[in-house]
Design a protein around this motif. Structure first.
Motif, PDB file in Angstrom:
ATOM      1  N   LEU A 279      66.322 -21.486  -4.069  1.00  0.00           N
ATOM      2  CA  LEU A 279      67.671 -22.050  -4.130  1.00  0.00           C
ATOM      3  C   LEU A 279      68.686 -21.131  -3.457  1.00  0.00           C
ATOM      4  N   ILE A 280      68.510 -19.817  -3.640  1.00  0.00           N
ATOM      5  CA  ILE A 280      69.434 -18.868  -3.009  1.00  0.00           C
ATOM      6  C   ILE A 280      69.333 -18.944  -1.491  1.00  0.00           C
TER       7      ILE A 280
ATOM      8  N   ILE B 227      59.656 -19.353 -12.039  1.00  0.00           N
ATOM      9  CA  ILE B 227      61.115 -19.353 -12.145  1.00  0.00           C
ATOM     10  C   ILE B 227      61.738 -18.486 -11.061  1.00  0.00           C
ATOM     11  N   PHE B 228      61.129 -17.322 -10.809  1.00  0.00           N
ATOM     12  CA  PHE B 228      61.641 -16.425  -9.771  1.00  0.00           C
ATOM     13  C   PHE B 228      61.595 -17.092  -8.392  1.00  0.00           C
ATOM     14  N   LEU B 229      60.490 -17.767  -8.083  1.00  0.00           N
ATOM     15  CA  LEU B 229      60.351 -18.425  -6.787  1.00  0.00           C
ATOM     16  C   LEU B 229      61.356 -19.561  -6.630  1.00  0.00           C
TER      17      LEU B 229
ATOM     18  N   LYS C 207      51.879 -19.282 -19.656  1.00  0.00           N
ATOM     19  CA  LYS C 207      53.100 -18.503 -19.810  1.00  0.00           C
ATOM     20  C   LYS C 207      53.142 -17.300 -18.881  1.00  0.00           C
ATOM     21  N   ALA C 208      51.982 -16.775 -18.513  1.00  0.00           N
ATOM     22  CA  ALA C 208      51.979 -15.585 -17.658  1.00  0.00           C
ATOM     23  C   ALA C 208      52.557 -15.875 -16.286  1.00  0.00           C
ATOM     24  N   SER C 209      52.362 -17.083 -15.737  1.00  0.00           N
ATOM     25  CA  SER C 209      52.837 -17.418 -14.405  1.00  0.00           C
ATOM     26  C   SER C 209      54.204 -18.075 -14.410  1.00  0.00           C
ATOM     27  N   ARG C 210      54.726 -18.407 -15.583  1.00  0.00           N
ATOM     28  CA  ARG C 210      56.015 -19.080 -15.642  1.00  0.00           C
ATOM     29  C   ARG C 210      57.158 -18.217 -15.106  1.00  0.00           C
TER      30      ARG C 210
END
Length: 309
Positions: free
Chosen positions: A44-45, A37-39, A30-33
């Motif tokens: 996508l942006i 998600i940010f990456l 969970k710490a790296s999730r």
């Protein structure tokens, strides 16, 4: 295991799940999730404009003018055909090759020479010399536009090197400008890598009778293949995509590189954005091919020294 009295001693076994320990120790879960998600969101942006340009390069301008760009349909291959013919890409691609290949080779060779002197020899102005070459990358090219233009207009050149008689409006002048602006960065990267080469290798070479030139060509350059491959990939991309100096220093359409020829796709009263998007995709293809061909060397060159203590 037996104790002092000869009885077997019970060795306690950890009851904690080793998978949970390794999972916590590696920091995954969970710490790296949120980072993942940010990456994904940032990827996508960054990819959306590229995808949008590629999509519209296959669409007809009349269809998008009627239905808007937020629509789906009107697909055609005519944009690529028209862009290739109107921008004269067959000729301008060759101009880009004539500019990019000599500029990259000359930049890397001069950078190797500078980096070797800075990394191999110790003298009073060692760091000042490296800083002098690196300072060229700190100046915006727009600030040097007028002096460079006037200088190139007054420097005479033989006709076999420049049909204009000066550095202005010649491929040689554009090559020299790119070399001047890119040598500092390459020298900085190569000098830092050459400093990691053990001095014992040079001492052994001196004992074997190797001079400075032999140390440079037969010892240093073969060891610098990974960073040279990484820098070659970057330099090909930067010099090939260079637009500013090519537009300023070249004045004849038959000498323009492929990036400057995109101006031929602009109309006098309106611009077909779908046609320009198709031309941009054609211009970007060579650099993408080069990157994927040299991807392994590029990544290995960038990660050199990343695991050293």
């Amino acid at each position: 295991m037996s104790n002092v009295n000869g009885d077997l001693a019970v060795v306690p076994v950890a009851t904690q799940n080793p998978l949970k320990v390794s999972k916590t120790a590696t920091g995954s879960g969970k710490a790296s999730r949120p980072t993942q998600i940010f990456l994904v969101v940032m990827a996508l942006i960054w990819f959306f404009p590229v995808f949008y340009a590629i999509l519209n390069s296959f669409r007809d301008y009349a269809y998008t003018a009627k239905h808007g760009y937020v629509s789906f349909g009107g697909f055609t291959m005519e944009n690529y055909k028209n862009a290739w013919e109107q921008a004269n890409f067959a000729h301008t691609f060759m101009n880009s090759v004539k500019i990019t290949v000599p500029a990259v080779l000359l930049t890397l060779f001069l950078s190797c020479c500078i980096a070797f002197v800075v990394a191999r020899f110790s003298f009073k102005f060692n760091l000042a010399l490296l800083g002098l070459f690196t300072a060229a990358n700190l100046l915006p090219p727009q600030a040097l536009l007028i002096p460079v233009y006037r200088m190139f207009r007054k420097i005479p050149m033989p006709e076999f090197l420049s049909s204009s008689g000066t550095l202005l409006n010649s491929h040689l002048g554009l090559i020299l400008v790119n070399v001047a602006f890119q040598t500092g960065f390459c020298s900085f990267v190569l000098s830092n890598y050459m400093k990691t080469i053990p001095r014992e290798l040079y001492e052994s070479a001196v004992v074997d009778g190797a001079g400075v030139l032999r140390q440079f060509f037969q010892l240093t350059l073969p060891l610098c293949r990974p960073p040279l491959a990484a820098l070659a990939t970057l330099e090909v991309t930067w010099i090939y995509n260079e637009f500013f100096w090519a537009t300023v220093l070249l004045q004849q359409g038959d000498k323009f590189p492929v990036t400057s020829s995109l101006n031929n796709l602009r109309g006098q009263f309106f611009t077909d954005n779908n046609l320009v998007a198709a031309g941009s995709v054609l211009v970007a293809l060579p650099t993408l091919i080069i990157f994927f061909l040299l991807q392994k060397q590029f990544v290995s060159g960038l990660t050199l020294g990343a695991t050293k203590g």
